[in-house]
Design a protein around this motif. Sequence first.
Motif, PDB file in Angstrom:
ATOM      1  N   GLU A  46       0.835  -1.214   0.000  1.00  0.00           N
ATOM      2  CA  GLU A  46       0.000   0.000   0.000  1.00  0.00           C
ATOM      3  C   GLU A  46       0.865   1.258   0.000  1.00  0.00           C
ATOM      4  O   GLU A  46       0.515   2.245  -0.635  1.00  0.00           O
ATOM      5  CB  GLU A  46      -0.951   0.002   1.198  1.00  0.00           C
ATOM      6  N   HIS A  47       1.950   1.208   0.764  1.00  0.00           N
ATOM      7  CA  HIS A  47       2.901   2.334   0.755  1.00  0.00           C
ATOM      8  C   HIS A  47       3.824   2.090  -0.432  1.00  0.00           C
ATOM      9  O   HIS A  47       4.719   1.261  -0.382  1.00  0.00           O
ATOM     10  CB  HIS A  47       3.668   2.392   2.071  1.00  0.00           C
TER      11      HIS A  47
ATOM     12  N   GLY B  94       1.367  11.233   0.524  1.00  0.00           N
ATOM     13  CA  GLY B  94       0.026  10.927   1.025  1.00  0.00           C
ATOM     14  C   GLY B  94       0.065   9.938   2.173  1.00  0.00           C
ATOM     15  O   GLY B  94      -0.655  10.083   3.169  1.00  0.00           O
ATOM     16  N   HIS B  95       0.918   8.935   2.075  1.00  0.00           N
ATOM     17  CA  HIS B  95       1.055   7.940   3.146  1.00  0.00           C
ATOM     18  C   HIS B  95       1.627   8.592   4.402  1.00  0.00           C
ATOM     19  O   HIS B  95       1.169   8.318   5.506  1.00  0.00           O
ATOM     20  CB  HIS B  95       1.944   6.786   2.684  1.00  0.00           C
TER      21      HIS B  95
ATOM     22  N   ARG C  23       1.398  11.746   5.262  1.00  0.00           N
ATOM     23  CA  ARG C  23       0.356  12.624   5.816  1.00  0.00           C
ATOM     24  C   ARG C  23      -0.684  11.815   6.583  1.00  0.00           C
ATOM     25  O   ARG C  23      -1.081  12.174   7.684  1.00  0.00           O
ATOM     26  CB  ARG C  23      -0.299  13.403   4.686  1.00  0.00           C
ATOM     27  N   ASP C  24      -1.126  10.702   6.006  1.00  0.00           N
ATOM     28  CA  ASP C  24      -2.189   9.903   6.623  1.00  0.00           C
ATOM     29  C   ASP C  24      -1.718   9.104   7.828  1.00  0.00           C
ATOM     30  O   ASP C  24      -2.549   8.653   8.620  1.00  0.00           O
ATOM     31  CB  ASP C  24      -2.787   8.937   5.588  1.00  0.00           C
ATOM     32  N   ASN C  25      -0.412   8.892   7.979  1.00  0.00           N
ATOM     33  CA  ASN C  25       0.100   8.040   9.053  1.00  0.00           C
ATOM     34  C   ASN C  25       0.988   8.755  10.050  1.00  0.00           C
ATOM     35  O   ASN C  25       1.651   8.108  10.852  1.00  0.00           O
ATOM     36  CB  ASN C  25       0.854   6.857   8.436  1.00  0.00           C
ATOM     37  N   THR C  26       1.011  10.068   9.986  1.00  0.00           N
ATOM     38  CA  THR C  26       1.784  10.851  10.948  1.00  0.00           C
ATOM     39  C   THR C  26       0.818  11.423  11.968  1.00  0.00           C
ATOM     40  O   THR C  26      -0.143  12.090  11.593  1.00  0.00           O
ATOM     41  CB  THR C  26       2.556  11.990  10.252  1.00  0.00           C
TER      42      THR C  26
END
Length: 166
Positions: free
Chosen positions: A104-105, A142-143, A145-148
């Motif tokens: 996914e990442h 995007g990854h 941003r969404d996981n921080t």
Amino acid sequence: HDQLGGVLMAYSGEKVVGTNSRIIAMAGYVDVHVTLKALVFCPAVGAKLVGRVNKVGVDFIGLLVLDVFNASIAADQIREEFIHNPADPLSPGGCWESAVDGGEHRIGLGAEVVFTVRAVSEYDDVLHLIGSLAEEGTGEAGHVRDNTPAPPPHKSAKHKKDKGAK
């Protein structure tokens, strides 16, 4: 540019200062003193920047920062969770995928990537950034941003009204 400490990107409000100037012998230009407002790109080692992937290989990721400056991330600076997938039909040269989340990442051609600046190199007046994806908070934008985790909310100080002395 040595005197600016970086690369001049834009300027405005230029004014000639004084009336003296000098001809630079054998160079074909005139040295004139000016003042101006300048926008200078001066990346620092340790800073996080965003670049768009323009090339992927089995041993590197190539990027453009601000659509102008070349950056590269060598395979030894890419976290071990990433593996190179050479058979990605969407990304000539393949892509780098996380083995932790089943791909996914993903970092492929055209992806925006947050990376850490390890070194800034200049050769023949061309700037090149050497980057790393080894640190937390790096990877596909995007990854990241969404996981921080969001920073804690800012607590404002509460002030009591002074009722004065009785």
